[in-house]
Design an enzyme around this catalytic site. Structure first.
Site, PDB file in Angstrom:
ATOM      1  CB  SER A   3      -0.896   0.077   1.229  1.00  0.00           C
ATOM      2  OG  SER A   3      -1.239  -1.144   1.728  1.00  0.00           O
TER       3      SER A   3
ATOM      4  N   GLY B  48       1.618  -0.472   8.780  1.00  0.00           N
ATOM      5  CA  GLY B  48       2.361   0.778   8.934  1.00  0.00           C
ATOM      6  C   GLY B  48       3.097   1.288   7.708  1.00  0.00           C
ATOM      7  CB  SER B  49       3.316   0.349   4.134  1.00  0.00           C
ATOM      8  OG  SER B  49       2.083   0.588   3.540  1.00  0.00           O
ATOM      9  CD1 TRP B  50      -0.208   3.622   2.913  1.00  0.00           C
ATOM     10  CD2 TRP B  50      -1.751   5.172   3.359  1.00  0.00           C
ATOM     11  NE1 TRP B  50      -1.126   3.602   1.891  1.00  0.00           N
ATOM     12  CE2 TRP B  50      -2.082   4.540   2.144  1.00  0.00           C
ATOM     13  CE3 TRP B  50      -2.589   6.172   3.831  1.00  0.00           C
ATOM     14  CZ2 TRP B  50      -3.207   4.894   1.394  1.00  0.00           C
ATOM     15  CZ3 TRP B  50      -3.712   6.530   3.090  1.00  0.00           C
ATOM     16  CH2 TRP B  50      -4.025   5.897   1.883  1.00  0.00           C
TER      17      TRP B  50
ATOM     18  CG  ASP C 219      -4.819  -0.580  12.660  1.00  0.00           C
ATOM     19  OD1 ASP C 219      -4.843  -0.270  11.445  1.00  0.00           O
ATOM     20  OD2 ASP C 219      -5.368  -1.625  13.087  1.00  0.00           O
TER      21      ASP C 219
ATOM     22  CG  ASP D 280     -13.061   1.441  17.381  1.00  0.00           C
ATOM     23  OD1 ASP D 280     -13.035   1.930  16.239  1.00  0.00           O
ATOM     24  OD2 ASP D 280     -13.995   0.746  17.802  1.00  0.00           O
TER      25      ASP D 280
ATOM     26  CE  LYS E   7      -8.726   0.493   1.850  1.00  0.00           C
ATOM     27  NZ  LYS E   7      -7.588  -0.437   1.926  1.00  0.00           N
TER      28      LYS E   7
HETATM   29  N1  SAM Z   1      -2.368   1.776   5.462  1.00  0.00           N
HETATM   30  C1  SAM Z   1      -1.919   0.535   6.077  1.00  0.00           C
HETATM   31  C2  SAM Z   1      -0.492   0.301   5.631  1.00  0.00           C
HETATM   32  O1  SAM Z   1      -0.086   0.947   4.691  1.00  0.00           O
HETATM   33  O2  SAM Z   1       0.190  -0.528   6.235  1.00  0.00           O
HETATM   34  C3  SAM Z   1      -2.827  -0.626   5.734  1.00  0.00           C
HETATM   35  C4  SAM Z   1      -4.179  -0.514   6.374  1.00  0.00           C
HETATM   36  S1  SAM Z   1      -5.096  -1.998   6.311  1.00  0.00           S
HETATM   37  C5  SAM Z   1      -5.576  -2.065   4.628  1.00  0.00           C
HETATM   38  C6  SAM Z   1      -6.610  -1.586   7.081  1.00  0.00           C
HETATM   39  C7  SAM Z   1      -6.508  -1.404   8.592  1.00  0.00           C
HETATM   40  O3  SAM Z   1      -7.725  -0.839   9.068  1.00  0.00           O
HETATM   41  C8  SAM Z   1      -6.322  -2.707   9.383  1.00  0.00           C
HETATM   42  O4  SAM Z   1      -5.063  -2.727   9.991  1.00  0.00           O
HETATM   43  C9  SAM Z   1      -7.452  -2.660  10.430  1.00  0.00           C
HETATM   44  O5  SAM Z   1      -7.041  -3.092  11.717  1.00  0.00           O
HETATM   45  C10 SAM Z   1      -7.787  -1.172  10.443  1.00  0.00           C
HETATM   46  N2  SAM Z   1      -9.093  -0.857  11.007  1.00  0.00           N
HETATM   47  C11 SAM Z   1     -10.302  -1.358  10.630  1.00  0.00           C
HETATM   48  N3  SAM Z   1     -11.272  -0.845  11.417  1.00  0.00           N
HETATM   49  C12 SAM Z   1     -10.669   0.001  12.305  1.00  0.00           C
HETATM   50  C13 SAM Z   1     -11.146   0.815  13.382  1.00  0.00           C
HETATM   51  N4  SAM Z   1     -12.440   0.868  13.691  1.00  0.00           N
HETATM   52  N5  SAM Z   1     -10.247   1.543  14.091  1.00  0.00           N
HETATM   53  C14 SAM Z   1      -8.922   1.487  13.795  1.00  0.00           C
HETATM   54  N6  SAM Z   1      -8.415   0.736  12.788  1.00  0.00           N
HETATM   55  C15 SAM Z   1      -9.278  -0.004  12.055  1.00  0.00           C
END
Ligand code: SAM
Length: 309
Positions: A25, A55-57, A83, A99, A164
């Site tokens: 990502s 954590g890539s972003w 997260d 959350d 997104k």
């Molecule tokens: N941008 C991230 C990266 O580059 O590494 C990848 C994100 S991943 C696609 C989606 C994330 O959304 C997951 O780690 C998930 O735990 C988080 N997520 C989903 N619902 C959430 C919430 N209510 N509060 C916090 N994080 C949440």
């Protein structure tokens, strides 16, 4: 190289490992920035990465805001990553396991910023997919609205929000709602986002909410109640739309991001085209800290995992 055949064909998956990113990502944010340059602004100080694990972003944000910068330039700069999952540490990033849908999270971020507002908020949130499309789409929409609510309380006037989205049936509604809060809303598709997926990113520039609206998060109020007082609530999903005409729809400008040399995430490349050794398998940059499947793996290794009949 990825261990299964889909990953093997994906150049972004491999490039992420080669360049030390925890997920592919990272290239989506980099390609969005290639066109919008939101991370190149020298005045960028407080940044929030919502739904940030693994954590890539945040790695990209840390590189752009801190690497090669002088002490004067990085003074007052702060990145907060949030997260539900725990995250391994990243240089210059404060991680919060929280959350984003809970009002307490807003307070924790504001505390870290010394009650100053953020210049930039991004959200790459995705809920766990159930496979029931209507339910998945609904939960994703709720997550975007939660990110938007938190952003509305924490972003400074003129700030930028990137998130997104999935371009489902009701996406025009979201564009028109965002149009009430930001000067400019663009729907962007980075080349590293698979063309076969409905995924895209909204880039909302110039936060400009109605001057008489005070955004307040309350665990007991609905999304509609949150936005009441802001003109956006005039258009709700329950409203009867007047005779629907094409020219009344809000269609955000759409653009593809990433330059012409970028890899196509849906293409299959010939290994002979590359000088590098693409047959070597690369290990993940960072193993998940506490993945949901950890217990199952422990049981399997100790021979205690039994299949329910
Ligand atoms: N941008 C991230 C990266 O580059 O590494 C990848 C994100 S991943 C696609 C989606 C994330 O959304 C997951 O780690 C998930 O735990 C988080 N997520 C989903 N619902 C959430 C919430 N209510 N509060 C916090 N994080 C949440």
């Amino acid at each position: 190289m990825g261990k299964n055949s889909k990953d093997k064909r994906d150049m972004y998956y491999r490039k992420a490992k080669e360049q030390g990113f925890r997920a592919r990502s990272a290239f989506k944010l980099l390609q969005l920035n290639d066109d919008f340059h939101f991370l190149d602004d020298p005045n960028l100080k407080r940044v929030v990465d919502l739904c940030a694990a693994p954590g890539s972003w945040s790695q990209v944000l840390s590189q752009k805001l801190f690497d090669g910068k002088t002490a004067e330039e990085i003074k007052d700069r702060k990145i907060v990553a949030v997260d539900l999952q725990p995250m391994s540490p990243i240089n210059h990033v404060t991680t919060l396991q929280a959350d984003i849908t809970h009002p307490k999270t807003l307070k924790r971020i504001l505390d870290l910023f010394g009650n100053e507002k953020a210049d930039f908020v991004c959200s790459d949130g995705a809920p766990d997919v159930t496979g029931l499309h209507d339910l998945d789409e609904y939960v994703q929409q709720q997550l975007i609205m939660s990110a938007l609510q938190l952003t509305a309380c924490i972003l400074k006037k003129g700030g930028i929000f990137v998130a997104k989205i999935f371009r489902g049936r009701d996406i025009d509604m979201l564009y028109s709602q965002l149009g009430y809060l930001f000067d400019k809303v663009v729907c962007a598709k980075p080349k590293s986002s698979r063309g076969t997926s409905l995924e895209a990113f909204i880039v909302c520039i110039g936060y400009n909410p109605p001057s008489d609206w005070v955004s307040t998060l309350d665990v007991n109020s609905s999304v509609e109640e949150f936005f009441s007082g802001c003109h956006m609530s005039k258009l709700s999903i329950h409203d009867k739309l007047p005779s629907w005409q094409e020219d009344e729809r809000t269609i955000a400008k759409f653009m593809s991001c990433g330059n012409l040399e970028s890899f196509d995430s849906d293409a299959t490349y010939h290994l002979d085209d590359f000088k590098e050794d693409l047959n070597t398998s690369l290990d993940p940059v960072q193993s998940p800290t506490n993945p949901p499947y950890k217990k199952a793996l422990e049981l399997k290794r100790s021979g205690k995992l039994t299949r329910a009949v």
